[in-house]
Design a protein around this motif. Structure first.
Motif, short mmCIF file in Angstrom:
data_model
loop_
_atom_site.label_atom_id
_atom_site.label_comp_id
_atom_site.label_asym_id
_atom_site.label_seq_id
_atom_site.Cartn_x
_atom_site.Cartn_y
_atom_site.Cartn_z
N ARG A 94 -0.03 6.17 -6.57
CA ARG A 94 -1.66 5.43 -6.84
C ARG A 94 -0.90 3.89 -6.90
NH1 ARG A 94 -5.98 8.62 -8.05
NH2 ARG A 94 -5.23 9.41 -5.97
N ASP A 111 -9.56 5.43 -3.83
CA ASP A 111 -8.10 5.43 -4.29
C ASP A 111 -7.26 4.98 -3.14
OD1 ASP A 111 -9.04 6.27 -6.92
OD2 ASP A 111 -8.69 8.32 -6.57
N VAL A 112 -6.03 4.35 -3.34
CA VAL A 112 -5.08 4.02 -2.32
C VAL A 112 -3.64 4.56 -2.82
CG1 VAL A 112 -4.01 2.51 -0.87
CG2 VAL A 112 -6.63 2.16 -1.63
N ASP A 113 -3.22 5.20 -2.18
CA ASP A 113 -1.76 5.86 -2.31
C ASP A 113 -0.77 5.46 -1.44
OD1 ASP A 113 -3.05 7.30 -4.63
OD2 ASP A 113 -2.82 9.13 -3.34
N TYR A 124 -3.01 -3.39 1.94
CA TYR A 124 -2.73 -1.99 2.04
C TYR A 124 -3.23 -1.67 3.45
CZ TYR A 124 -2.94 -2.21 -3.12
OH TYR A 124 -2.67 -2.64 -4.52
N SER A 125 -3.05 -2.58 4.36
CA SER A 125 -3.14 -2.25 5.83
C SER A 125 -1.97 -2.09 6.51
CB SER A 125 -3.95 -3.55 6.48
OG SER A 125 -3.21 -4.65 6.48
N PHE A 153 -0.22 4.19 3.81
CA PHE A 153 -1.23 4.24 2.97
C PHE A 153 -1.98 5.31 3.18
CE2 PHE A 153 0.34 -0.34 3.30
CZ PHE A 153 0.95 -0.38 1.88
N GLU A 154 -2.57 6.06 1.89
CA GLU A 154 -3.69 7.12 2.25
C GLU A 154 -4.84 6.49 1.40
OE1 GLU A 154 -3.93 11.70 2.03
OE2 GLU A 154 -3.13 10.96 0.18
N TYR A 155 -5.99 6.47 2.09
CA TYR A 155 -7.11 6.17 1.51
C TYR A 155 -7.88 7.52 1.17
CZ TYR A 155 -6.22 1.93 4.16
OH TYR A 155 -5.60 0.61 4.54
N PHE A 186 -7.62 -3.69 3.61
CA PHE A 186 -7.29 -2.54 3.98
C PHE A 186 -8.06 -2.18 5.29
CE2 PHE A 186 -11.25 -2.18 1.95
CZ PHE A 186 -11.81 -1.10 1.84
N TYR A 196 -11.53 8.43 -0.17
CA TYR A 196 -12.84 7.98 -1.04
C TYR A 196 -13.87 9.37 -1.15
CZ TYR A 196 -17.28 5.89 -0.53
OH TYR A 196 -18.67 5.14 -1.12
#
Length: 181
Positions: A104, A92-94, A135-136, A82-84, A160, A86
């Motif tokens: 996304r 946005d979380v991808d 999303y963790s 997961f890529e956060y 997350f 900010y």
């Protein structure tokens, strides 16, 4: 699990005032638990058990190719990051599959956030019935936060692992909505 952090902070002068612009990226790799490992073993067993169908059935080769294609597709879904992203109140979380495909899965502004708190805090206990969006990394490291978001009249519970910089900036933008550790 692996966390890669890129932190950038820029200040621009605007009419004699300083305007802070905050940007950070955080990459969190999902830990493969027992469920994922069992799925991999089952996929490999399914491929091996499908091999004799080449000799036994007229369309056996087609069956083997279909099983292998299914196994490859499922293997790519088991390697998840997961890529956060900010930027000034927008999160946005991808989701990234196999370090190749990106999608996304979540996007929000701080104005849509009702509360942000550590996962085991009392402030979010009565939100446990809401549908969770996890999303963790799945490691239960103690860095997990729960964000209650209201979008289009619907509430959701987002789990997350933000870094301290994201939590601090969200606190700066909405101090009554953020509970820090």
């Amino acid at each position: 699990f692996v966390i890669i952090l890129i932190y950038k902070m820029k200040f621009y002068a605007h009419g004699g005032e300083k305007m802070g612009e905050f940007y950070t990226e955080l990459l969190v790799k999902r830990k493969q638990g027992a469920k994922e490992k069992l799925m991999k073993v089952l996929l490999i067993a399914m491929v091996i058990l499908s091999l004799p169908t080449v000799v036994m059935y007229r369309f056996g080769l087609l069956i083997v190719v279909a099983v292998i294609a299914l196994a490859v597709f499922m293997f790519t879904r088991l390697d998840v990051e997961f890529e956060y992203l900010y930027f000034n109140g927008d999160l946005d979380v991808d989701i990234i599959y196999r370090k190749m495909k990106r999608k996304r899965v979540f996007s929000m502004n701080v104005s849509e956030m009702e509360i942000l708190a550590p996962i085991h805090s009392m402030e979010v206990k009565h939100y446990e019935k809401l549908r969770p969006f996890d999303y963790s990394s799945g490691t239960k490291s103690g860095n997990e936060y729960v964000m209650i978001v209201s979008k289009n009249g619907q509430k959701g519970r987002v789990i997350f692992e933000p870094n301290e910089k994201i939590v601090e900036d969200l606190f700066y933008k909405a101090p009554r909505k953020v509970i820090r550790k």
